[in-house]
Write an enzyme that holds these catalytic residues in place. Structure first.
Site, PDB file in Angstrom:
ATOM      1  N   ARG A  29       0.773  -1.304   0.166  1.00 45.77           N
ATOM      2  CA  ARG A  29      -0.047  -0.008  -0.167  1.00 45.77           C
ATOM      3  C   ARG A  29       1.130   1.325   0.110  1.00 45.77           C
ATOM      4  O   ARG A  29       1.692   1.405   0.837  1.00 45.77           O
ATOM      5  CB  ARG A  29      -0.839  -0.053   1.362  1.00 45.77           C
ATOM      6  CG  ARG A  29      -1.688  -1.139   1.432  1.00 45.77           C
ATOM      7  CD  ARG A  29      -2.911  -1.375   0.199  1.00 45.77           C
ATOM      8  NE  ARG A  29      -3.601  -2.218   0.495  1.00 45.77           N
ATOM      9  CZ  ARG A  29      -4.794  -2.365  -0.203  1.00 45.77           C
ATOM     10  NH1 ARG A  29      -5.285  -1.991  -1.215  1.00 45.77           N
ATOM     11  NH2 ARG A  29      -5.757  -3.743   0.023  1.00 45.77           N
ATOM     12  N   ILE A  42      12.599  17.247 -20.568  1.00 42.37           N
ATOM     13  CA  ILE A  42      11.807  17.779 -19.771  1.00 42.37           C
ATOM     14  C   ILE A  42      12.222  18.244 -18.304  1.00 42.37           C
ATOM     15  O   ILE A  42      11.990  19.284 -17.997  1.00 42.37           O
ATOM     16  CB  ILE A  42      10.451  16.821 -19.718  1.00 42.37           C
ATOM     17  CG1 ILE A  42       9.832  17.020 -21.102  1.00 42.37           C
ATOM     18  CG2 ILE A  42       9.612  17.519 -18.510  1.00 42.37           C
ATOM     19  CD1 ILE A  42       8.384  16.197 -20.921  1.00 42.37           C
ATOM     20  N   ARG A  90       5.721   6.391 -22.115  1.00 39.99           N
ATOM     21  CA  ARG A  90       6.172   5.460 -20.977  1.00 39.99           C
ATOM     22  C   ARG A  90       5.732   6.084 -19.671  1.00 39.99           C
ATOM     23  O   ARG A  90       5.836   7.504 -19.566  1.00 39.99           O
ATOM     24  CB  ARG A  90       7.422   5.128 -20.815  1.00 39.99           C
ATOM     25  CG  ARG A  90       8.523   6.322 -20.975  1.00 39.99           C
ATOM     26  CD  ARG A  90       9.948   5.874 -20.997  1.00 39.99           C
ATOM     27  NE  ARG A  90      10.916   6.823 -20.897  1.00 39.99           N
ATOM     28  CZ  ARG A  90      12.216   6.766 -20.478  1.00 39.99           C
ATOM     29  NH1 ARG A  90      12.759   5.609 -20.357  1.00 39.99           N
ATOM     30  NH2 ARG A  90      12.996   8.060 -20.410  1.00 39.99           N
ATOM     31  N   SER A 138      17.819   9.258 -22.781  1.00 37.76           N
ATOM     32  CA  SER A 138      17.986   8.148 -23.839  1.00 37.76           C
ATOM     33  C   SER A 138      17.138   8.190 -25.092  1.00 37.76           C
ATOM     34  O   SER A 138      16.354   8.932 -25.231  1.00 37.76           O
ATOM     35  CB  SER A 138      17.500   6.767 -23.216  1.00 37.76           C
ATOM     36  OG  SER A 138      16.115   6.760 -22.968  1.00 37.76           O
ATOM     37  N   LYS A 184      27.832  15.977 -20.664  1.00 38.50           N
ATOM     38  CA  LYS A 184      27.925  15.838 -19.187  1.00 38.50           C
ATOM     39  C   LYS A 184      27.502  14.365 -19.163  1.00 38.50           C
ATOM     40  O   LYS A 184      26.572  13.967 -18.865  1.00 38.50           O
ATOM     41  CB  LYS A 184      26.861  16.779 -18.634  1.00 38.50           C
ATOM     42  CG  LYS A 184      27.087  16.483 -17.044  1.00 38.50           C
ATOM     43  CD  LYS A 184      25.971  16.160 -16.323  1.00 38.50           C
ATOM     44  CE  LYS A 184      25.218  14.945 -16.269  1.00 38.50           C
ATOM     45  NZ  LYS A 184      25.934  13.847 -15.705  1.00 38.50           N
ATOM     46  N   SER A 186      27.929  10.758 -16.929  1.00 38.49           N
ATOM     47  CA  SER A 186      28.658  10.451 -15.546  1.00 38.49           C
ATOM     48  C   SER A 186      29.959   9.510 -15.669  1.00 38.49           C
ATOM     49  O   SER A 186      30.280   9.320 -16.853  1.00 38.49           O
ATOM     50  CB  SER A 186      27.533   9.300 -15.113  1.00 38.49           C
ATOM     51  OG  SER A 186      27.374   8.251 -15.733  1.00 38.49           O
ATOM     52  N   ASP A 254      19.956  15.713 -14.371  1.00 36.99           N
ATOM     53  CA  ASP A 254      19.212  16.756 -15.413  1.00 36.99           C
ATOM     54  C   ASP A 254      19.250  17.950 -14.557  1.00 36.99           C
ATOM     55  O   ASP A 254      19.307  18.980 -15.347  1.00 36.99           O
ATOM     56  CB  ASP A 254      17.725  16.039 -15.433  1.00 36.99           C
ATOM     57  CG  ASP A 254      17.758  14.812 -16.134  1.00 36.99           C
ATOM     58  OD1 ASP A 254      18.468  14.868 -17.058  1.00 36.99           O
ATOM     59  OD2 ASP A 254      16.707  14.001 -15.888  1.00 36.99           O
ATOM     60  N   GLY A 289      10.746  12.499  -4.117  1.00 35.43           N
ATOM     61  CA  GLY A 289      10.162  11.850  -5.355  1.00 35.43           C
ATOM     62  C   GLY A 289      10.605  12.482  -6.730  1.00 35.43           C
ATOM     63  O   GLY A 289      11.982  12.553  -6.649  1.00 35.43           O
TER      64      GLY A 289
END
Length: 305
Positions: A29, A42, A90, A138, A184, A186, A254, A289
């Site tokens: 839950r 975005i 997606r 991607s 940029k 990683s 981002d 989040g």
């Protein structure tokens, strides 16, 4: 006229929530669910807008989930240009487990995109008259690995600056055009690019080689908790990570890119932009989040050189 055009070829509807414990088989839950528009380009645009920059974003959107993404975009202040596609957008899902503090992230591969649908994105790049085009994320299925390379060539031909945050063959082919202003990766993406495991010294040498061979003017490499470094013709600028309470890693990369592009578009030197990018990336992990960074946190964390 916006100074920056962000490209989102594989955007997402980002769903985030929390639960006390994640367990197999049994129902888990969740609560505090929220929906945000996401995906590299975005997220970059959201950060630039949060910092006070002028930005347009071009994104692909399709199906019922695409309609949800469109609704999420309408609740932002970012000027958005939707390119319709046949398959559904997606949906990415993130669950924060309160008991352990662990974050579980589920990222689907995304829709199949027809090459004809992509032409509309390239048209936006051709027509854009601002100074910076930034592509992040991607590639969706069906899109050729040379897609970002084509954008870099268009941007270079118009004497604009192309900034890229991607990986794999898409990154490799874009760099081969020698039209990339800033890239940029990683440290893991840089290792994949050179085909070998790298310690920090090796990563710095690899980044400097990209600069020396003209494949990019600047290379900013993020190393997570170890900080980041910027490679340029002047050498290496190394910055340690700032220690803050980590709530979510979603969108940190981002945010880093968004902070850098925002600063560059304001006419600042790349070293200043790199420091602001570090502050934005750090600020992003302080929010839960999929909230990304907050302007007040970025300003508090920013340390000029």
């Amino acid at each position: 006229m916006p100074e920056i055009l962000a490209i989102a070829l594989n955007p997402t509807v980002d769903v985030s929530c929390e639960t006390e414990t994640v367990r197999p088989t049994l129902k888990t839950r969740t609560r505090n669910q929220r929906h945000d528009p996401g995906g590299g380009g975005i997220n970059v645009a959201r950060v630039i807008e949060e910092l006070g920059g002028a930005v347009d974003v071009v994104y692909l959107s399709g199906g019922a989930t695409g309609a949800l993404l469109d609704d999420c975009m309408e609740r932002t202040s970012v000027r958005a240009h939707k390119v319709p596609i046949g398959q559904p957008t997606r949906v990415a899902y993130m669950v924060h487990e309160n008991h352990t503090g662990f974050e579980y992230r589920f990222i689907p591969e995304g829709p199949q995109v027809d090459p004809a649908e992509l032409k509309n994105v390239l048209t936006h790049v051709e027509r854009f008259e601002g100074d910076y085009v930034v592509a992040s994320g991607s590639l969706p299925r069906g899109v050729s690995h040379d897609c970002y390379a084509r954008m870099a060539e268009i941007t270079g031909r118009k004497n604009k600056r192309f900034i890229l945050d991607s990986s794999g063959r898409a990154l490799e082919e874009a760099l081969s055009t020698k039209s990339v202003f800033l890239v940029k990766p990683s440290i893991g993406e840089l290792q994949s690019l050179v085909g070998e495991k790298l310690d920090e010294a090796g990563a710095q040498n690899a980044a400097l080689d990209i600069v020396k061979t003209g494949r990019a003017r600047y290379v900013a490499v993020s190393m997570g908790m170890e900080g980041a470094f910027l490679a340029s013709e002047k050498g290496i600028l190394r910055l340690p990570a700032k220690h803050v309470r980590i709530r979510s890693a979603v969108g940190a990369g981002d945010s880093f890119v968004g902070g850098m592009v925002f600063s560059l578009a304001r006419g600042n030197e790349v070293e200043h932009a790199f420091r602001l990018g570090m502050a934005a990336g750090t600020a992003a992990v302080m929010t839960s989040g999929t909230q990304l960074c907050r302007r007040k946190d970025v300003e508090a964390l920013f340390t000029p050189g």
